[in-house]
Write a protein that holds these residues in place. Structure first.
Motif, PDB file in Angstrom:
ATOM      1  N   VAL A  53       0.772  -1.290   0.028  1.00 56.31           N
ATOM      2  CA  VAL A  53       0.103   0.117   0.022  1.00 56.31           C
ATOM      3  C   VAL A  53       0.756   1.286   0.067  1.00 56.31           C
ATOM      4  O   VAL A  53       0.517   2.148  -0.891  1.00 56.31           O
ATOM      5  CB  VAL A  53      -0.904   0.118   1.111  1.00 56.31           C
TER       6      VAL A  53
ATOM      7  N   SER B 224       2.630   1.711  -3.265  1.00 58.86           N
ATOM      8  CA  SER B 224       1.444   2.242  -4.482  1.00 58.86           C
ATOM      9  C   SER B 224       1.176   3.587  -4.596  1.00 58.86           C
ATOM     10  O   SER B 224       0.844   4.066  -5.615  1.00 58.86           O
ATOM     11  CB  SER B 224       0.350   1.530  -4.330  1.00 58.86           C
TER      12      SER B 224
ATOM     13  N   PRO C  39      -4.279   3.860   2.745  1.00 59.55           N
ATOM     14  CA  PRO C  39      -5.176   2.824   3.109  1.00 59.55           C
ATOM     15  C   PRO C  39      -6.562   2.831   2.919  1.00 59.55           C
ATOM     16  O   PRO C  39      -7.474   1.782   2.462  1.00 59.55           O
ATOM     17  CB  PRO C  39      -4.663   2.504   4.643  1.00 59.55           C
TER      18      PRO C  39
ATOM     19  N   MET D 248      -8.245   1.625  -0.372  1.00 58.87           N
ATOM     20  CA  MET D 248      -8.341   0.124  -0.408  1.00 58.87           C
ATOM     21  C   MET D 248      -9.941  -0.223  -0.591  1.00 58.87           C
ATOM     22  O   MET D 248     -10.427   0.170   0.670  1.00 58.87           O
ATOM     23  CB  MET D 248      -7.521  -0.769   0.344  1.00 58.87           C
ATOM     24  N   GLU D 249     -10.655  -0.953  -1.436  1.00 60.22           N
ATOM     25  CA  GLU D 249     -12.041  -1.121  -1.453  1.00 60.22           C
ATOM     26  C   GLU D 249     -12.282  -2.560  -1.137  1.00 60.22           C
ATOM     27  O   GLU D 249     -13.539  -3.157  -1.320  1.00 60.22           O
ATOM     28  CB  GLU D 249     -12.607  -0.573  -2.586  1.00 60.22           C
TER      29      GLU D 249
ATOM     30  N   LEU E 138     -10.154  -6.507   0.264  1.00 53.62           N
ATOM     31  CA  LEU E 138      -8.943  -7.430   0.875  1.00 53.62           C
ATOM     32  C   LEU E 138      -9.183  -8.855   0.318  1.00 53.62           C
ATOM     33  O   LEU E 138     -10.201  -9.443   0.757  1.00 53.62           O
ATOM     34  CB  LEU E 138      -8.406  -7.027   2.152  1.00 53.62           C
TER      35      LEU E 138
ATOM     36  N   LEU F 198      -7.826  -1.347   8.053  1.00 58.18           N
ATOM     37  CA  LEU F 198      -8.812  -1.319   6.835  1.00 58.18           C
ATOM     38  C   LEU F 198     -10.307  -1.720   7.560  1.00 58.18           C
ATOM     39  O   LEU F 198     -10.309  -2.948   7.917  1.00 58.18           O
ATOM     40  CB  LEU F 198      -8.649  -2.366   5.755  1.00 58.18           C
TER      41      LEU F 198
ATOM     42  N   ALA G 277      -9.768   0.287  -6.309  1.00 57.55           N
ATOM     43  CA  ALA G 277      -8.399  -0.207  -5.854  1.00 57.55           C
ATOM     44  C   ALA G 277      -8.671  -1.290  -4.791  1.00 57.55           C
ATOM     45  O   ALA G 277      -9.795  -1.339  -3.988  1.00 57.55           O
ATOM     46  CB  ALA G 277      -7.524   0.867  -5.259  1.00 57.55           C
ATOM     47  N   GLY G 278      -7.731  -2.361  -4.601  1.00 57.20           N
ATOM     48  CA  GLY G 278      -7.849  -3.195  -3.350  1.00 57.20           C
ATOM     49  C   GLY G 278      -6.533  -3.982  -3.199  1.00 57.20           C
ATOM     50  O   GLY G 278      -5.680  -3.818  -4.011  1.00 57.20           O
ATOM     51  N   LEU G 279      -6.430  -4.685  -2.364  1.00 59.41           N
ATOM     52  CA  LEU G 279      -5.038  -5.382  -1.779  1.00 59.41           C
ATOM     53  C   LEU G 279      -5.340  -6.971  -1.834  1.00 59.41           C
ATOM     54  O   LEU G 279      -6.400  -7.456  -1.178  1.00 59.41           O
ATOM     55  CB  LEU G 279      -4.855  -5.099  -0.493  1.00 59.41           C
TER      56      LEU G 279
ATOM     57  N   VAL H 134      -1.183  -4.371  -4.645  1.00 61.40           N
ATOM     58  CA  VAL H 134      -2.386  -3.601  -4.768  1.00 61.40           C
ATOM     59  C   VAL H 134      -2.656  -3.482  -6.238  1.00 61.40           C
ATOM     60  O   VAL H 134      -1.870  -3.137  -7.212  1.00 61.40           O
ATOM     61  CB  VAL H 134      -1.878  -2.206  -4.506  1.00 61.40           C
TER      62      VAL H 134
ATOM     63  N   THR I  12      -5.579  -1.763  -9.165  1.00 60.32           N
ATOM     64  CA  THR I  12      -6.341  -0.498  -9.312  1.00 60.32           C
ATOM     65  C   THR I  12      -6.745  -0.727 -10.649  1.00 60.32           C
ATOM     66  O   THR I  12      -6.560  -1.494 -11.741  1.00 60.32           O
ATOM     67  CB  THR I  12      -5.190   0.693  -9.429  1.00 60.32           C
TER      68      THR I  12
END
Length: 339
Positions: free
Chosen positions: A72, A75, A79, A82-83, A85, A109, A141-143, A182, A184
């Protein structure tokens, strides 16, 4: 298999403690360095537990939180951006609460969907596949994370001198680690487009090549093996499956062998990677491997390879990653392009 691009913005990795070399591990197990080299070819690995005492010093959540925070931060996003995980592992810290929710908590998160995938090394690609689907469904975006730890399955306190070879190999083959990336919907950070993802279970009617068991209150004293590998089946099938993955990815994209600048091959062991590369068609692509230094870290492996790829990846270059999970023969892989 192909669709609008999703972008890989950054990666992060975590390996616990100092590397354990073959001299130290061989002395502990009562085997020679030459024996380790002959069977697996790995030089070092990392453990989140003390190889002498068995004391656990780091959990999967510890490693995944460290890798996730790195990704994160690298990137350039916050944090709060992030939408989702997604965490893939074969060795969660607990059945409930999930390691994924623990990692989300540590990273600050909240109020986002959190998924945990139970899988072997292909779980990292399954996490990528799910993350890509979520991005294309409207998330910005997400992890995604992957990692595994070994303290429940490898014990230095057992009488290793009495272990059969196929079981003793596991003590020198595996290591602990975690990785993250990450994703996107727009080019950010490293600006790497995910051009394709392959994730296909092909084990119908076939016996598993790997079994990872667990005990409960009624069978905790069972003598059955917690970790079992059919190495003959793996040596027979993984190279040919790897060839299938390569051609399927290339065919779906319309790419040729000469279009590939980097190849991320399966990472069961250094010896096995060499066998796979011998079977693959000749290419000028540069190999990106890590297993010699990290050991087989399961779901962390593709992220560890990506972490080595990105510093060398230049605009316009392409990379192909191959992954075979032998538990029930899952074919997986992905294609990347620096934009």
């Amino acid at each position: 298999m192909t669709a609008a691009a999703v972008y890989l913005a950054a990666t992060g990795t975590a390996l616990p403690g100092d590397p354990v070399d073959n001299t130290a591990l061989g002395r502990l197990l009562g085997v020679s360095e030459e024996w380790i080299d002959i069977f697996v070819g790995t030089r070092t690995r990392h453990f989140g537990w003390d190889p002498v005492t068995g004391e656990v010093r780091g959990s999967l959540a510890d490693l995944c939180a460290e890798a996730g925070a790195q990704a994160v931060d690298a990137s350039g996003l916050d944090p709060a951006d992030m939408e989702f995980l997604v965490l893939a592992t074969a060795t969660p810290d607990l059945l409930l609460p999930t390691t994924a929710s623990e990692v989300a908590d540590r990273l600050g998160l909240g109020h986002l969907p959190v998924f945990q995938l139970q899988s072997g090394c292909s779980g990292a690609i399954q996490a990528l596949d799910l993350g890509r689907t979520l991005i294309r469904g409207g998330r910005r975006a997400g992890l995604i994370l992957g990692g595994d730890v070994t303290h429940r399955f490898l014990s230095p306190r057992r009488d290793t001198a009495r272990l059969p070879t196929e079981e003793l190999v596991n003590h020198v083959l595996f290591g602990d680690g975690a990785g993250a990336a990450v994703l996107t919907d727009e080019p950010e950070g490293e600006r790497v487009a995910v051009r394709a993802v392959l994730n296909s279970w092909t084990g119908q009617g076939r016996p598993p090549g790997q079994v990872l068991d667990w005990y409960g209150t009624t069978d905790r004293h069972s003598e059955r093996r917690m970790l079992a590998e059919d190495y003959k089946a793996i040596e027979e099938h993984v190279p040919s499956i790897s060839v299938e993955i390569l051609w399927e990815l290339l065919g779906g994209l319309g790419w040729g062998l000469d279009d590939i600048g980097y190849l991320l091959p399966p990472q069961l062991s250094r010896r096995m990677t060499a066998r796979i590369l011998e079977r693959l068609p000749a290419t000028s692509a540069r190999e990106i491997s890590c297993v010699s230094e990290t050991g087989n870290t399961g779901n962390a492996l593709p992220f560890l390879q990506l972490d080595r790829l990105l510093p060398a990846f230049s605009t316009g270059e392409r990379a192909l990653a191959l992954c075979v999970e032998s538990s029930r023969w899952i074919r997986a892989g992905f294609a990347l392009e620096k934009v």
